[in-house]
Design a protein around this motif. Structure first.
Motif, PDB file in Angstrom:
ATOM      1  N   PHE A   1       0.906  -1.209  -0.407  1.00 17.15           N
ATOM      2  CA  PHE A   1       0.091  -0.120  -0.492  1.00 17.15           C
ATOM      3  C   PHE A   1       0.754   1.228  -0.044  1.00 17.15           C
ATOM      4  CE2 PHE A   1      -5.070   1.368   1.962  1.00 17.15           C
ATOM      5  CZ  PHE A   1      -4.364   1.915   0.711  1.00 17.15           C
ATOM      6  N   PRO A   2       0.763   2.128  -1.082  1.00 18.27           N
ATOM      7  CA  PRO A   2       1.972   3.328  -1.019  1.00 18.27           C
ATOM      8  C   PRO A   2       1.013   4.469  -0.941  1.00 18.27           C
ATOM      9  CG  PRO A   2       1.278   2.434  -3.099  1.00 18.27           C
ATOM     10  CD  PRO A   2       0.705   1.523  -2.548  1.00 18.27           C
ATOM     11  N   ASP A   3       1.839   5.513  -0.497  1.00 16.93           N
ATOM     12  CA  ASP A   3       0.983   6.427   0.121  1.00 16.93           C
ATOM     13  C   ASP A   3       0.788   7.977  -1.282  1.00 16.93           C
ATOM     14  OD1 ASP A   3      -0.090   8.876   0.803  1.00 16.93           O
ATOM     15  OD2 ASP A   3       0.704   8.633   3.000  1.00 16.93           O
ATOM     16  N   SER A   4       0.184   7.260  -1.994  1.00 17.14           N
ATOM     17  CA  SER A   4       0.541   8.302  -3.019  1.00 17.14           C
ATOM     18  C   SER A   4      -0.749   9.925  -2.669  1.00 17.14           C
ATOM     19  CB  SER A   4      -0.344   7.643  -3.806  1.00 17.14           C
ATOM     20  OG  SER A   4      -2.416   7.270  -3.628  1.00 17.14           O
ATOM     21  N   GLY A   5      -1.401   9.407  -1.839  1.00 19.72           N
ATOM     22  CA  GLY A   5      -1.968  11.395  -1.341  1.00 19.72           C
ATOM     23  C   GLY A   5      -1.234  12.450  -0.821  1.00 19.72           C
ATOM     24  N   ARG A   6      -0.111  11.533  -0.089  1.00 20.83           N
ATOM     25  CA  ARG A   6       0.499  13.550   0.610  1.00 20.83           C
ATOM     26  C   ARG A   6       1.661  13.686  -0.026  1.00 20.83           C
ATOM     27  NH1 ARG A   6       1.908  11.558   7.012  1.00 20.83           N
ATOM     28  NH2 ARG A   6       1.739   9.969   5.319  1.00 20.83           N
ATOM     29  N   ASP A   7       1.665  15.132  -0.275  1.00 25.46           N
ATOM     30  CA  ASP A   7       2.843  15.650  -1.244  1.00 25.46           C
ATOM     31  C   ASP A   7       4.268  15.438  -0.792  1.00 25.46           C
ATOM     32  OD1 ASP A   7       0.956  16.857  -2.988  1.00 25.46           O
ATOM     33  OD2 ASP A   7       1.474  18.738  -2.106  1.00 25.46           O
ATOM     34  N   GLN A   8       4.055  14.872   0.739  1.00 25.07           N
ATOM     35  CA  GLN A   8       5.472  14.288   1.713  1.00 25.07           C
ATOM     36  C   GLN A   8       4.829  13.526   2.522  1.00 25.07           C
ATOM     37  OE1 GLN A   8       8.404  16.629   1.652  1.00 25.07           O
ATOM     38  NE2 GLN A   8       7.831  18.101   0.021  1.00 25.07           N
ATOM     39  N   VAL A   9       5.789  12.719   2.343  1.00 27.44           N
ATOM     40  CA  VAL A   9       5.814  11.275   2.861  1.00 27.44           C
ATOM     41  C   VAL A   9       7.249  11.384   3.881  1.00 27.44           C
ATOM     42  CG1 VAL A   9       4.359  10.474   1.846  1.00 27.44           C
ATOM     43  CG2 VAL A   9       6.263  10.204   1.382  1.00 27.44           C
ATOM     44  N   PRO A  10       7.215  10.490   5.370  1.00 25.94           N
ATOM     45  CA  PRO A  10       8.193   9.826   6.257  1.00 25.94           C
ATOM     46  C   PRO A  10       8.613   8.740   4.776  1.00 25.94           C
ATOM     47  CG  PRO A  10       6.160   8.283   6.928  1.00 25.94           C
ATOM     48  CD  PRO A  10       5.766   9.847   6.209  1.00 25.94           C
ATOM     49  N   PHE A  11      10.016   8.639   5.461  1.00 30.70           N
ATOM     50  CA  PHE A  11      11.078   7.268   4.791  1.00 30.70           C
ATOM     51  C   PHE A  11      11.060   7.342   2.955  1.00 30.70           C
ATOM     52  CE2 PHE A  11       8.982   5.311   8.746  1.00 30.70           C
ATOM     53  CZ  PHE A  11      10.059   5.328   9.557  1.00 30.70           C
ATOM     54  N   ILE A  12      11.062   8.368   2.624  1.00 29.08           N
ATOM     55  CA  ILE A  12      11.480   8.998   1.455  1.00 29.08           C
ATOM     56  C   ILE A  12      12.323   9.845   1.355  1.00 29.08           C
ATOM     57  CG2 ILE A  12      11.242   9.320  -0.927  1.00 29.08           C
ATOM     58  CD1 ILE A  12       8.537   7.845  -0.593  1.00 29.08           C
ATOM     59  N   THR A  13      13.477   9.738   0.961  1.00 29.36           N
ATOM     60  CA  THR A  13      14.599  10.677   0.204  1.00 29.36           C
ATOM     61  C   THR A  13      15.448  11.123  -0.837  1.00 29.36           C
ATOM     62  OG1 THR A  13      16.334   9.447   1.498  1.00 29.36           O
ATOM     63  CG2 THR A  13      14.567  10.420   3.069  1.00 29.36           C
ATOM     64  N   ASP A  14      16.185  11.227  -1.600  1.00 24.96           N
ATOM     65  CA  ASP A  14      16.953  11.094  -2.325  1.00 24.96           C
ATOM     66  C   ASP A  14      18.429  10.533  -1.884  1.00 24.96           C
ATOM     67  OD1 ASP A  14      18.913  12.762  -1.005  1.00 24.96           O
ATOM     68  OD2 ASP A  14      18.829  14.514  -2.403  1.00 24.96           O
ATOM     69  N   LYS A  15      18.965  10.484  -3.487  1.00 25.73           N
ATOM     70  CA  LYS A  15      20.319   9.154  -2.257  1.00 25.73           C
ATOM     71  C   LYS A  15      20.720   9.707  -1.495  1.00 25.73           C
ATOM     72  CE  LYS A  15      19.498   5.741  -5.878  1.00 25.73           C
ATOM     73  NZ  LYS A  15      20.281   5.035  -6.796  1.00 25.73           N
ATOM     74  N   GLN A  16      21.520  10.811  -0.960  1.00 23.93           N
ATOM     75  CA  GLN A  16      21.875  11.480  -0.561  1.00 23.93           C
ATOM     76  C   GLN A  16      21.541  11.718   0.644  1.00 23.93           C
ATOM     77  OE1 GLN A  16      21.651  13.537  -3.949  1.00 23.93           O
ATOM     78  NE2 GLN A  16      24.217  11.296  -3.778  1.00 23.93           N
ATOM     79  N   GLY A  17      19.897  11.417   1.105  1.00 24.53           N
ATOM     80  CA  GLY A  17      18.725  11.641   1.857  1.00 24.53           C
ATOM     81  C   GLY A  17      18.871  12.697   2.160  1.00 24.53           C
ATOM     82  N   LYS A  18      18.374  13.370   1.804  1.00 21.87           N
ATOM     83  CA  LYS A  18      17.570  14.798   1.368  1.00 21.87           C
ATOM     84  C   LYS A  18      16.266  14.740   1.103  1.00 21.87           C
ATOM     85  CE  LYS A  18      21.781  17.604   0.568  1.00 21.87           C
ATOM     86  NZ  LYS A  18      22.652  18.284  -0.197  1.00 21.87           N
ATOM     87  N   PRO A  19      15.150  15.427   1.818  1.00 16.28           N
ATOM     88  CA  PRO A  19      14.101  15.531   1.391  1.00 16.28           C
ATOM     89  C   PRO A  19      13.738  15.581  -0.198  1.00 16.28           C
ATOM     90  CG  PRO A  19      14.156  16.934   3.544  1.00 16.28           C
ATOM     91  CD  PRO A  19      15.401  16.200   2.895  1.00 16.28           C
ATOM     92  N   LEU A  20      12.796  14.556  -0.860  1.00 15.30           N
ATOM     93  CA  LEU A  20      12.531  15.306  -2.325  1.00 15.30           C
ATOM     94  C   LEU A  20      11.779  16.267  -2.073  1.00 15.30           C
ATOM     95  CD1 LEU A  20      12.011  11.720  -3.400  1.00 15.30           C
ATOM     96  CD2 LEU A  20      14.233  13.237  -4.095  1.00 15.30           C
ATOM     97  N   ALA A  21      11.024  17.451  -3.350  1.00 17.26           N
ATOM     98  CA  ALA A  21      10.639  18.341  -3.428  1.00 17.26           C
ATOM     99  C   ALA A  21       8.895  17.937  -3.220  1.00 17.26           C
ATOM    100  CB  ALA A  21      11.296  18.751  -4.617  1.00 17.26           C
ATOM    101  N   ARG A  22       8.763  16.260  -4.151  1.00 17.63           N
ATOM    102  CA  ARG A  22       7.836  15.827  -3.776  1.00 17.63           C
ATOM    103  C   ARG A  22       7.022  14.510  -3.862  1.00 17.63           C
ATOM    104  NH1 ARG A  22       3.014  16.802  -9.440  1.00 17.63           N
ATOM    105  NH2 ARG A  22       1.719  15.317  -7.437  1.00 17.63           N
ATOM    106  N   ASN A  23       6.704  13.649  -2.785  1.00 17.48           N
ATOM    107  CA  ASN A  23       6.110  12.666  -2.857  1.00 17.48           C
ATOM    108  C   ASN A  23       6.499  11.744  -4.354  1.00 17.48           C
ATOM    109  OD1 ASN A  23       5.582   9.679  -2.271  1.00 17.48           O
ATOM    110  ND2 ASN A  23       3.266  10.584  -1.588  1.00 17.48           N
TER     111      ASN A  23
END
Length: 525
Positions: free
Chosen positions: A270-292
């Motif tokens: 079950f993917p969280d496809s409803g929020r712009d930001q979600v926990p436990f997802i980052t870029d390869k350097q560990g920084k937050p992504l602009a969008r989920n």
């Protein structure tokens, strides 16, 4: 609620069982994988709770393992018109403390369901269509619905009936303590220790056939090896969730009988496809992504394409399952017709990620329960390996079931693996994929708050359509929309197995994967 690990080394389990005092010949001993989280029959609609509590409490209508609906507290029922169902009640039924079962208890029960505090999996959808309960006479009730509900009798198989006299101010803790664990079912409460054991005894005043066992002792043992060791040593009569790698070995043992069946259950992501930001997802350097990234259907499709479903079934499940192509397994009669298999295509997955703007991939942690269904942790690791192959660096975190479901309900995860079991596809869709609506009770297990009008529209019509052919068409449209959107990502259908002592019992395998004394019969000597 504090979790206590029920896993025991095999030697320790056998020693504990051996040290127990001798019990009567008609005692059934079970080693089950997962404890109920509470004994409140309206607190959390999940298999481990429902299978334990159906032994203590009763519904109006029973769903047999064959899928047939049979009388329970209702002796019979009929459709009066599109908005009215009539139920004739059994006479002379008593709760375990002697309190009479009365027609007014049905209205009380249905009113309580949406008002149970902090429920991680409410029973609300089963009562969502009910407008009122009319007591025609002491043995007749008419249930009036807001709109046509072709599934009302099925819904009521999931509603365990309480007493307005006993349970008027009942709390979940009052049930779990045993004080209020008073039903009309074939077995009575004796004791319960969370994640350790549940002890029951036969109800001498049960209205139906005499219970098969004087006592039922269930030990909750999350360690698969410990459960197998216990059945091989003859220290328990029955174990559930037989490890897939042990099925053939136990089948070859002359002392053991394996009872298995293709279940109504689907393991799914079950993917969280409803929020712009979600926990436990980052870029390869560990920084937050602009969008989920899970908001993009192409990313969800890529993740699905990365899963080797046949490999999971063949290697991790030893053939004890089937690759999924939709969110309802073959035994479910109203599943969509003609959907193709879900492909595995690593190159196509990488291209879809690139098209979505994630050519370099991203990092993600996927969560799941440990000790909820066979090989659950191993399956999650295999899924993560597939994601890594397409450039999504994936870690796995597994949790004890009680903690996992609480956090999933709190929407703490970006993506998680779990199962859902129902013998109606329309009900699976209503419970898990339909947009959450407090006023109707839709989507109680839609923990990621998924919403898709192409799923909701046909399903809403199906749920009020009395014509079976039209209802099947509408349900299929809803299911097809969900599969195409990858709102949930089906992985495989579960086959479930129990191992029993051949000289002691026979077991009627439950496609709902219920482990229950109701399905165990003593061997006739």
């Amino acid at each position: 609620m504090q979790y206590r690990n029920a896993a025991l080394p095999a030697v320790a389990l056998l020693a504990a069982l051996a040290a127990a005092p001798a019990v009567a010949e008609t005692t059934l001993t079970i080693a089950a994988m997962t404890s109920p989280s509470a004994l409140d029959p309206h607190y959390h609609s999940t298999n481990n709770n429902n299978m334990a509590l159906q032994q203590i409490f009763d519904s109006l209508v029973e769903e047999a393992n064959s899928g047939e609906l049979k009388p329970r507290l209702a002796a019979s029922w009929r459709v009066v018109d599109d908005l009215t169902w009539e139920f004739k009640l059994r006479q002379g039924v008593q709760f375990h403390d002697g309190t009479p079962f009365e027609a007014e208890d049905i209205a009380f029960t249905l009113e309580r369901i949406p008002n149970v505090p902090n429920s991680p999996g409410p029973f609300t959808p089963y009562a969502r269509s009910i407008k009122s309960v009319e007591v025609v006479d002491p043995l007749t009730v008419r249930i009036h619905t807001h709109q046509p509900n072709p599934f009302l009798d099925y819904d009521l198989t999931r509603v365990l009936i309480l007493s307005r006299k006993i349970h008027m101010d009942a709390t979940t803790s009052g049930f779990t303590s045993g004080k209020l664990a008073i039903g009309t079912g074939p077995y009575r409460y004796r004791s319960f220790v969370l994640n350790e054991r549940l002890s029951l005894e036969a109800n001498p005043n049960f209205y139906g056939a005499k219970p098969a066992w004087d006592r039922v002792e269930t030990r909750y043992v999350s360690s698969a090896g410990s459960r197998v060791a216990a059945i091989l040593a003859g220290e328990v009569d029955l174990i559930d969730t037989v490890p897939v790698q042990d099925v053939k070995r136990l089948q070859a043992d002359s002392r053991i009988t394996i009872s298995g069946t293709d279940s109504y259950g689907t393991a799914y992501l079950f993917p969280d496809s409803g929020r712009d930001q979600v926990p436990f997802i980052t870029d390869k350097q560990g920084k937050p992504l602009a969008r989920n990234p899970l908001q993009d259907r192409r990313v969800r499709e890529a993740l699905s394409l990365a899963i080797n479903r046949q490999g999971i079934v063949d290697r991790l499940l030893a053939g004890q399952g089937t690759p999924a192509e939709q969110f309802a397994p073959p035994p479910v009669q109203d599943r969509a017709r003609g959907l193709p298999p879900l492909a595995t295509d690593i190159e196509r997955a990488r291209k879809l990620l690139a098209e979505a703007g994630y050519a370099e991939g991203f990092r993600m942690t996927v969560h799941g329960p440990n000790g909820f269904f066979a090989s659950d942790s191993d399956v999650l690791q295999a899924i993560a390996q597939g994601f890594n192959r397409i450039g999504v660096e994936t870690q796995v975190e597994v949790l004890p079931p009680a903690n996992f479901f609480t956090r999933a309900t709190n929407r703490d995860f970006a993506m998680f693996l779990t199962t859902y079991t129902a013998n109606l596809a329309a009900n699976t869709l209503r419970q898990v994929a339909m947009t959450r609506k407090t006023e109707t009770g839709a989507g109680p297990f839609n923990r990621q708050h998924y919403s898709n009008p192409a799923v909701d529209g046909p399903l809403e019509e199906a749920l009020r359509t009395m014509d079976p052919a039209r209802r099947l068409q509408l349900t299929g449209q809803s299911m097809t929309a969900l599969v195409e959107d990858k709102g949930v990502i089906p992985v495989f259908y579960l086959r479930v197995n129990w191992a029993a002592r051949k000289d002691r019992i026979t077991y009627d395998a439950s496609p709902n994967w219920y482990t229950s004394a109701l399905y165990a019969a003593p061997v006739q000597r």
